[in-house]
Design a protein around this motif. Structure first.
Motif, PDB file in Angstrom:
ATOM      1  N   ARG A 115       0.874  -1.175   0.000  1.00  0.00           N
ATOM      2  CA  ARG A 115       0.000   0.000   0.000  1.00  0.00           C
ATOM      3  C   ARG A 115       0.909   1.223   0.000  1.00  0.00           C
ATOM      4  NH1 ARG A 115      -1.645  -3.940   3.166  1.00  0.00           N
ATOM      5  NH2 ARG A 115      -0.425  -3.227   4.934  1.00  0.00           N
ATOM      6  N   TYR A 146       1.268  -7.738  -5.861  1.00  0.00           N
ATOM      7  CA  TYR A 146       0.132  -6.819  -5.899  1.00  0.00           C
ATOM      8  C   TYR A 146       0.492  -5.484  -5.253  1.00  0.00           C
ATOM      9  CZ  TYR A 146      -4.417  -4.742  -5.479  1.00  0.00           C
ATOM     10  OH  TYR A 146      -5.461  -3.868  -5.598  1.00  0.00           O
ATOM     11  N   ASP A 148      -1.253  -1.587  -4.612  1.00  0.00           N
ATOM     12  CA  ASP A 148      -2.391  -0.677  -4.741  1.00  0.00           C
ATOM     13  C   ASP A 148      -2.039   0.455  -5.699  1.00  0.00           C
ATOM     14  OD1 ASP A 148      -3.486  -0.612  -1.246  1.00  0.00           O
ATOM     15  OD2 ASP A 148      -3.747  -2.129  -2.801  1.00  0.00           O
ATOM     16  N   GLU A 149      -3.036   1.045  -6.298  1.00  0.00           N
ATOM     17  CA  GLU A 149      -2.819   2.173  -7.221  1.00  0.00           C
ATOM     18  C   GLU A 149      -2.094   3.318  -6.511  1.00  0.00           C
ATOM     19  OE1 GLU A 149      -2.513   3.677 -10.807  1.00  0.00           O
ATOM     20  OE2 GLU A 149      -3.533   1.777 -10.455  1.00  0.00           O
ATOM     21  N   LYS A 150      -2.495   3.602  -5.284  1.00  0.00           N
ATOM     22  CA  LYS A 150      -1.856   4.681  -4.507  1.00  0.00           C
ATOM     23  C   LYS A 150      -0.390   4.342  -4.221  1.00  0.00           C
ATOM     24  CE  LYS A 150      -5.412   7.437  -3.699  1.00  0.00           C
ATOM     25  NZ  LYS A 150      -5.487   8.757  -4.237  1.00  0.00           N
ATOM     26  N   LEU A 152       1.573   2.653  -6.213  1.00  0.00           N
ATOM     27  CA  LEU A 152       2.305   2.916  -7.457  1.00  0.00           C
ATOM     28  C   LEU A 152       2.544   4.415  -7.637  1.00  0.00           C
ATOM     29  CD1 LEU A 152       0.513   0.338  -9.790  1.00  0.00           C
ATOM     30  CD2 LEU A 152       2.795   0.157  -8.760  1.00  0.00           C
ATOM     31  N   GLU A 153       1.545   5.215  -7.295  1.00  0.00           N
ATOM     32  CA  GLU A 153       1.707   6.676  -7.375  1.00  0.00           C
ATOM     33  C   GLU A 153       2.797   7.146  -6.413  1.00  0.00           C
ATOM     34  OE1 GLU A 153      -2.051   8.643  -6.670  1.00  0.00           O
ATOM     35  OE2 GLU A 153      -3.076   7.362  -8.126  1.00  0.00           O
ATOM     36  N   LYS A 156       6.348   6.258  -7.641  1.00  0.00           N
ATOM     37  CA  LYS A 156       6.829   7.160  -8.707  1.00  0.00           C
ATOM     38  C   LYS A 156       7.287   8.483  -8.111  1.00  0.00           C
ATOM     39  CE  LYS A 156       4.091   5.273 -12.455  1.00  0.00           C
ATOM     40  NZ  LYS A 156       2.880   5.405 -13.248  1.00  0.00           N
ATOM     41  N   THR A 164       5.900  -5.513 -10.254  1.00  0.00           N
ATOM     42  CA  THR A 164       4.659  -6.123  -9.823  1.00  0.00           C
ATOM     43  C   THR A 164       3.923  -6.727 -10.997  1.00  0.00           C
ATOM     44  OG1 THR A 164       2.612  -5.754  -8.596  1.00  0.00           O
ATOM     45  CG2 THR A 164       3.321  -3.988 -10.050  1.00  0.00           C
TER      46      THR A 164
END
Length: 166
Positions: A115, A146, A148-150, A152-153, A156, A164
Protein backbone atom coordinates in the motif's frame (compact mmCIF):
# COMPACT_ATOMS: atom_id res chain seq x y z
CA UNK A 1 -69.92 -22.45 20.61
CA UNK A 2 -68.31 -20.74 23.60
CA UNK A 3 -66.69 -23.98 24.61
CA UNK A 4 -65.19 -24.40 21.12
CA UNK A 5 -63.91 -20.82 21.15
CA UNK A 6 -62.21 -21.44 24.51
CA UNK A 7 -60.57 -24.58 23.10
CA UNK A 8 -59.43 -22.61 20.05
CA UNK A 9 -58.14 -19.79 22.28
CA UNK A 10 -56.13 -22.29 24.31
CA UNK A 11 -54.73 -23.86 21.15
CA UNK A 12 -53.94 -20.39 19.75
CA UNK A 13 -52.14 -19.40 22.95
CA UNK A 14 -50.14 -22.65 22.82
CA UNK A 15 -49.21 -21.96 19.18
CA UNK A 16 -48.06 -18.42 20.11
CA UNK A 17 -45.89 -19.83 22.92
CA UNK A 18 -44.33 -22.30 20.50
CA UNK A 19 -43.65 -19.51 18.01
CA UNK A 20 -41.96 -17.47 20.74
CA UNK A 21 -39.78 -20.46 21.65
CA UNK A 22 -38.88 -20.97 17.98
CA UNK A 23 -38.02 -17.28 17.55
CA UNK A 24 -35.72 -17.46 20.59
CA UNK A 25 -34.10 -20.65 19.31
CA UNK A 26 -33.57 -19.09 15.88
CA UNK A 27 -32.03 -15.98 17.49
CA UNK A 28 -29.64 -18.19 19.52
CA UNK A 29 -28.83 -20.23 16.42
CA UNK A 30 -28.02 -17.01 14.53
CA UNK A 31 -25.67 -15.95 17.35
CA UNK A 32 -23.98 -19.38 17.33
CA UNK A 33 -23.59 -19.27 13.54
CA UNK A 34 -22.12 -15.75 13.64
CA UNK A 35 -19.61 -16.82 16.31
CA UNK A 36 -18.73 -19.83 14.16
CA UNK A 37 -18.28 -17.66 11.06
CA UNK A 38 -16.09 -15.22 13.00
CA UNK A 39 -13.94 -18.09 14.25
CA UNK A 40 -13.65 -19.54 10.75
CA UNK A 41 -12.75 -16.11 9.35
CA UNK A 42 -9.98 -15.72 11.96
CA UNK A 43 -8.59 -19.16 11.12
CA UNK A 44 -8.67 -18.46 7.38
CA UNK A 45 -7.02 -15.07 7.92
CA UNK A 46 -4.31 -16.70 10.01
CA UNK A 47 -3.69 -19.28 7.28
CA UNK A 48 -3.57 -16.56 4.61
CA UNK A 49 -1.11 -14.56 6.68
CA UNK A 50 1.07 -17.61 7.29
CA UNK A 51 0.96 -18.58 3.61
CA UNK A 52 1.88 -15.01 2.65
CA UNK A 53 4.88 -15.08 4.99
CA UNK A 54 6.00 -18.48 3.70
CA UNK A 55 5.54 -17.38 0.08
CA UNK A 56 7.46 -14.14 0.73
CA UNK A 57 10.30 -16.04 2.38
CA UNK A 58 10.48 -18.54 -0.48
CA UNK A 59 10.42 -15.73 -3.03
CA UNK A 60 13.15 -13.81 -1.16
CA UNK A 61 15.37 -16.87 -1.14
CA UNK A 62 14.76 -17.42 -4.85
CA UNK A 63 15.52 -13.78 -5.60
CA UNK A 64 18.64 -13.94 -3.43
CA UNK A 65 19.88 -17.02 -5.29
CA UNK A 66 19.22 -15.45 -8.68
CA UNK A 67 20.91 -12.17 -7.82
CA UNK A 68 23.94 -13.84 -6.29
CA UNK A 69 24.50 -16.66 -8.78
CA UNK A 70 23.41 -15.06 -12.03
CA UNK A 71 24.29 -11.42 -11.52
CA UNK A 72 27.14 -11.60 -9.03
CA UNK A 73 25.45 -9.38 -6.49
CA UNK A 74 26.14 -9.89 -2.82
CA UNK A 75 22.79 -9.97 -0.99
CA UNK A 76 22.56 -9.51 2.74
CA UNK A 77 20.02 -8.58 5.35
CA UNK A 78 20.76 -5.24 7.01
CA UNK A 79 19.44 -4.77 10.52
CA UNK A 80 19.59 -1.54 12.45
CA UNK A 81 17.99 -0.09 15.53
CA UNK A 82 15.86 3.01 15.02
CA UNK A 83 16.08 4.61 18.44
CA UNK A 84 14.14 7.73 17.38
CA UNK A 85 11.17 5.90 15.82
CA UNK A 86 11.79 7.43 12.40
CA UNK A 87 10.57 4.43 10.39
CA UNK A 88 7.62 3.04 12.38
CA UNK A 89 6.84 5.94 14.72
CA UNK A 90 8.40 4.27 17.77
CA UNK A 91 11.87 2.87 18.57
CA UNK A 92 12.30 -0.50 16.89
CA UNK A 93 14.52 -2.85 14.94
CA UNK A 94 14.47 -2.25 11.20
CA UNK A 95 15.40 -4.74 8.49
CA UNK A 96 15.93 -4.40 4.76
CA UNK A 97 17.55 -6.53 2.06
CA UNK A 98 20.67 -5.01 0.54
CA UNK A 99 22.28 -6.05 -2.74
CA UNK A 100 25.78 -4.79 -3.50
CA UNK A 101 27.92 -5.00 -6.63
CA UNK A 102 30.83 -2.81 -7.66
CA UNK A 103 30.06 -0.47 -4.74
CA UNK A 104 26.48 0.06 -6.01
CA UNK A 105 23.92 -0.39 -3.25
CA UNK A 106 20.40 -1.55 -4.01
CA UNK A 107 17.82 -1.81 -1.24
CA UNK A 108 15.11 -4.37 -1.93
CA UNK A 109 11.76 -4.85 -0.23
CA UNK A 110 9.78 -8.01 -1.02
CA UNK A 111 6.14 -8.08 0.05
CA UNK A 112 3.01 -9.99 -0.89
CA UNK A 113 1.00 -6.74 -1.12
CA UNK A 114 1.98 -3.09 -0.82
CA UNK A 115 0.00 0.00 0.00
CA UNK A 116 1.13 3.62 -0.17
CA UNK A 117 2.03 3.49 3.53
CA UNK A 118 4.41 0.59 2.81
CA UNK A 119 6.15 2.64 0.12
CA UNK A 120 6.65 5.61 2.46
CA UNK A 121 7.88 3.23 5.17
CA UNK A 122 10.40 1.70 2.75
CA UNK A 123 11.64 5.19 1.87
CA UNK A 124 12.16 5.89 5.59
CA UNK A 125 14.05 2.57 5.90
CA UNK A 126 16.34 3.72 3.09
CA UNK A 127 16.93 7.05 4.81
CA UNK A 128 17.68 5.29 8.12
CA UNK A 129 20.06 2.92 6.29
CA UNK A 130 21.91 5.92 4.86
CA UNK A 131 22.12 7.64 8.25
CA UNK A 132 23.35 4.51 10.02
CA UNK A 133 25.84 3.31 7.38
CA UNK A 134 26.84 6.58 5.74
CA UNK A 135 26.16 4.93 2.37
CA UNK A 136 23.44 6.27 0.05
CA UNK A 137 21.51 3.56 -1.80
CA UNK A 138 21.78 3.85 -5.58
CA UNK A 139 18.41 2.20 -6.20
CA UNK A 140 15.33 1.30 -4.21
CA UNK A 141 13.28 -1.67 -5.43
CA UNK A 142 10.01 -3.18 -4.27
CA UNK A 143 9.03 -6.61 -5.59
CA UNK A 144 5.40 -7.58 -5.05
CA UNK A 145 2.66 -9.52 -6.81
CA UNK A 146 0.13 -6.82 -5.90
CA UNK A 147 0.49 -3.05 -5.46
CA UNK A 148 -2.39 -0.68 -4.74
CA UNK A 149 -2.82 2.17 -7.22
CA UNK A 150 -1.86 4.68 -4.51
CA UNK A 151 1.29 2.64 -3.81
CA UNK A 152 2.30 2.92 -7.46
CA UNK A 153 1.71 6.68 -7.38
CA UNK A 154 3.75 7.03 -4.18
CA UNK A 155 6.61 4.97 -5.60
CA UNK A 156 6.83 7.16 -8.71
CA UNK A 157 6.82 10.27 -6.55
CA UNK A 158 9.61 8.90 -4.33
CA UNK A 159 11.74 7.38 -7.10
CA UNK A 160 11.22 3.79 -5.98
CA UNK A 161 11.06 1.09 -8.65
CA UNK A 162 8.16 -1.34 -8.21
CA UNK A 163 8.15 -4.70 -9.93
CA UNK A 164 4.66 -6.12 -9.82
CA UNK A 165 2.08 -8.15 -11.66
CA UNK A 166 -0.82 -5.81 -10.89
Amino acid sequence: ILKRLEVHDEKFIEILKRLDRHENEIAELRKDMNRGFELMYRHISALEARWGIMAEDAFKEGLRGLLEKEFGLKVERWRGYDENGFVFGYPSNVEVDVAVKDEKIILIEVSSHIRASDVFQFKRKAELYQRKTGRKPDRLLIVTPYADEKALEASKMLGIEVYTNI
